[in-house]
Design a protein around this motif. Structure first.
Motif, short mmCIF file in Angstrom:
data_model
loop_
_atom_site.label_atom_id
_atom_site.label_comp_id
_atom_site.label_asym_id
_atom_site.label_seq_id
_atom_site.Cartn_x
_atom_site.Cartn_y
_atom_site.Cartn_z
N VAL A 121 -9.14 -2.58 87.17
CA VAL A 121 -8.25 -2.80 88.32
C VAL A 121 -6.89 -3.28 87.81
O VAL A 121 -6.79 -4.28 87.14
CB VAL A 121 -8.85 -3.82 89.30
CG1 VAL A 121 -7.87 -4.13 90.42
CG2 VAL A 121 -10.16 -3.31 89.87
N ILE A 122 -5.86 -2.50 88.14
CA ILE A 122 -4.50 -2.88 87.72
C ILE A 122 -3.67 -3.42 88.88
O ILE A 122 -2.65 -4.04 88.66
CB ILE A 122 -3.76 -1.67 87.08
CG1 ILE A 122 -3.65 -0.52 88.06
CG2 ILE A 122 -4.42 -1.28 85.79
CD1 ILE A 122 -2.74 0.60 87.60
N LEU A 123 -4.13 -3.19 90.12
CA LEU A 123 -3.35 -3.62 91.27
C LEU A 123 -4.27 -3.81 92.47
O LEU A 123 -5.19 -3.03 92.69
CB LEU A 123 -2.29 -2.56 91.60
CG LEU A 123 -1.40 -2.78 92.81
CD1 LEU A 123 -0.51 -4.00 92.61
CD2 LEU A 123 -0.55 -1.55 93.06
N GLU A 124 -4.01 -4.87 93.23
CA GLU A 124 -4.69 -5.11 94.50
C GLU A 124 -3.64 -5.23 95.59
O GLU A 124 -2.71 -6.02 95.46
CB GLU A 124 -5.52 -6.39 94.44
CG GLU A 124 -6.67 -6.32 93.49
CD GLU A 124 -7.45 -7.63 93.41
OE1 GLU A 124 -6.94 -8.67 93.92
OE2 GLU A 124 -8.54 -7.62 92.85
N ILE A 125 -3.79 -4.44 96.63
CA ILE A 125 -2.87 -4.49 97.77
C ILE A 125 -3.65 -5.11 98.93
O ILE A 125 -4.64 -4.54 99.38
CB ILE A 125 -2.34 -3.10 98.14
CG1 ILE A 125 -1.62 -2.48 96.94
CG2 ILE A 125 -1.44 -3.17 99.36
CD1 ILE A 125 -1.20 -1.04 97.15
N GLN A 126 -3.23 -6.28 99.39
CA GLN A 126 -3.95 -7.01 100.42
C GLN A 126 -3.50 -6.61 101.82
O GLN A 126 -2.91 -7.38 102.55
CB GLN A 126 -3.77 -8.51 100.20
CG GLN A 126 -4.36 -8.99 98.92
CD GLN A 126 -4.30 -10.49 98.78
OE1 GLN A 126 -3.89 -11.19 99.70
NE2 GLN A 126 -4.70 -10.98 97.64
N ARG A 127 -3.79 -5.41 102.18
CA ARG A 127 -3.46 -4.88 103.51
C ARG A 127 -4.58 -3.93 103.94
O ARG A 127 -5.17 -3.24 103.13
CB ARG A 127 -2.17 -4.06 103.48
CG ARG A 127 -0.97 -4.82 103.07
CD ARG A 127 -0.19 -5.20 104.30
NE ARG A 127 1.07 -5.81 103.90
CZ ARG A 127 1.40 -7.03 104.23
NH1 ARG A 127 0.61 -7.75 104.95
NH2 ARG A 127 2.55 -7.53 103.85
N ASP A 128 -4.85 -3.89 105.24
CA ASP A 128 -5.81 -2.93 105.77
C ASP A 128 -5.05 -1.65 106.11
O ASP A 128 -4.51 -1.51 107.19
CB ASP A 128 -6.50 -3.51 107.00
CG ASP A 128 -7.64 -2.63 107.50
OD1 ASP A 128 -7.92 -1.60 106.84
OD2 ASP A 128 -8.24 -2.95 108.53
N LEU A 129 -5.00 -0.72 105.17
CA LEU A 129 -4.25 0.52 105.33
C LEU A 129 -5.16 1.72 105.52
O LEU A 129 -4.74 2.86 105.32
CB LEU A 129 -3.35 0.75 104.10
CG LEU A 129 -2.39 -0.38 103.75
CD1 LEU A 129 -1.60 -0.04 102.50
CD2 LEU A 129 -1.45 -0.66 104.90
N ASN A 130 -6.39 1.48 105.92
CA ASN A 130 -7.38 2.56 106.02
C ASN A 130 -7.05 3.59 107.08
O ASN A 130 -7.44 4.74 106.96
CB ASN A 130 -8.75 1.95 106.29
CG ASN A 130 -9.85 2.71 105.60
OD1 ASN A 130 -9.60 3.72 104.96
ND2 ASN A 130 -11.05 2.22 105.71
N LYS A 131 -6.35 3.22 108.11
CA LYS A 131 -6.07 4.15 109.21
C LYS A 131 -4.75 4.89 109.05
O LYS A 131 -4.38 5.69 109.90
CB LYS A 131 -6.12 3.41 110.53
CG LYS A 131 -7.49 2.79 110.77
CD LYS A 131 -7.73 2.53 112.20
CE LYS A 131 -8.96 1.71 112.37
NZ LYS A 131 -10.12 2.18 112.73
N LEU A 132 -4.02 4.60 107.98
CA LEU A 132 -2.76 5.29 107.76
C LEU A 132 -2.98 6.74 107.34
O LEU A 132 -3.98 7.05 106.70
CB LEU A 132 -1.97 4.60 106.63
CG LEU A 132 -1.26 3.30 106.96
CD1 LEU A 132 -0.54 2.80 105.72
CD2 LEU A 132 -0.30 3.45 108.09
N PRO A 133 -2.05 7.63 107.67
CA PRO A 133 -2.13 8.99 107.14
C PRO A 133 -2.03 8.96 105.61
O PRO A 133 -1.43 8.05 105.03
CB PRO A 133 -0.92 9.69 107.75
CG PRO A 133 -0.47 8.83 108.88
CD PRO A 133 -0.94 7.45 108.59
N VAL A 134 -2.61 9.95 104.97
CA VAL A 134 -2.66 9.98 103.50
C VAL A 134 -1.25 9.98 102.90
O VAL A 134 -1.01 9.32 101.88
CB VAL A 134 -3.49 11.19 103.02
CG1 VAL A 134 -3.48 11.28 101.51
CG2 VAL A 134 -4.91 11.09 103.53
N ALA A 135 -0.31 10.67 103.52
CA ALA A 135 1.05 10.73 102.98
C ALA A 135 1.71 9.34 102.99
O ALA A 135 2.36 8.94 102.02
CB ALA A 135 1.89 11.72 103.79
N THR A 136 1.53 8.59 104.06
CA THR A 136 2.09 7.25 104.15
C THR A 136 1.39 6.31 103.17
O THR A 136 2.04 5.49 102.52
CB THR A 136 1.95 6.71 105.59
OG1 THR A 136 2.49 7.66 106.49
CG2 THR A 136 2.66 5.39 105.75
#
Length: 165
Positions: A121-136
């Motif tokens: 693991v090189i990076l952890e992003i602490q946001r729930d981004l599961n519902k975003l479109p793949v491009a975003t």
């Protein structure tokens, strides 16, 4: 180390993507679903256990477990994802990892991931981004990766040198 694996997760589902180079799009690898995550607690099991009065101390005690049925179902999903990531690592996929999840879910993943996977693991992003479109999602991950030191992402997208004997 030609690719970066991106795991985007929440309590009900997890998506695993490959990001081969900086210019390529996220490629879906596998999807995990927790069907119990969307149900109500009462639909997963019976009503809450009763309480008992402790005669010696005059204190009420419960027969209830520490964790709810939804929490146990969430942990089962995390175990499935952790096992799949460990299997990918054993098959020779030495890809580095980016974890994207809400802070609480990220903590559960940290506890359940094997040590070999945690090292990747090189990076952890602490946001729930599961519902975003793949491009975003792709843009968000690239922005976060650009903030890392160049030594971490130096060999990303490059083919490993072949050693001739």
């Amino acid at each position: 180390m030609s690719a970066i694996r991106v795991l985007v997760a929440n309590k009900t589902q997890a998506e695993l993507f490959d990001l081969p180079t900086r210019r390529s799009a996220l490629k879906p690898v596998r999807s995990f679903v927790n069907p119990a995550g969307t149900k109500r607690e009462s639909a997963l099991g019976t009503s809450r256990p009763g309480r008992v009065m402790n005669r010696s101390g005059g204190v009420r005690q419960t027969y209830q477990s520490k964790h709810t049925l939804k929490e146990l179902a969430e942990q089962e999903l995390v175990r499935q994802v952790a096992a799949a990531l460990a299997a990918y690592l054993k098959r020779g996929s030495g890809a580095r990892m980016v974890l994207v999840a809400a802070p609480h879910t990220l903590g559960i993943y940290r506890r359940h991931l094997p040590a070999a996977v945690r090292k990747r693991v090189i990076l952890e992003i602490q946001r729930d981004l599961n519902k975003l479109p793949v491009a975003t999602l792709h843009k968000r991950v690239l922005t976060a990766l650009q903030e890392l030191p160049p030594s971490v992402t130096a060999s990303w997208g490059k083919r490993p040198r072949s050693t001739s004997a």
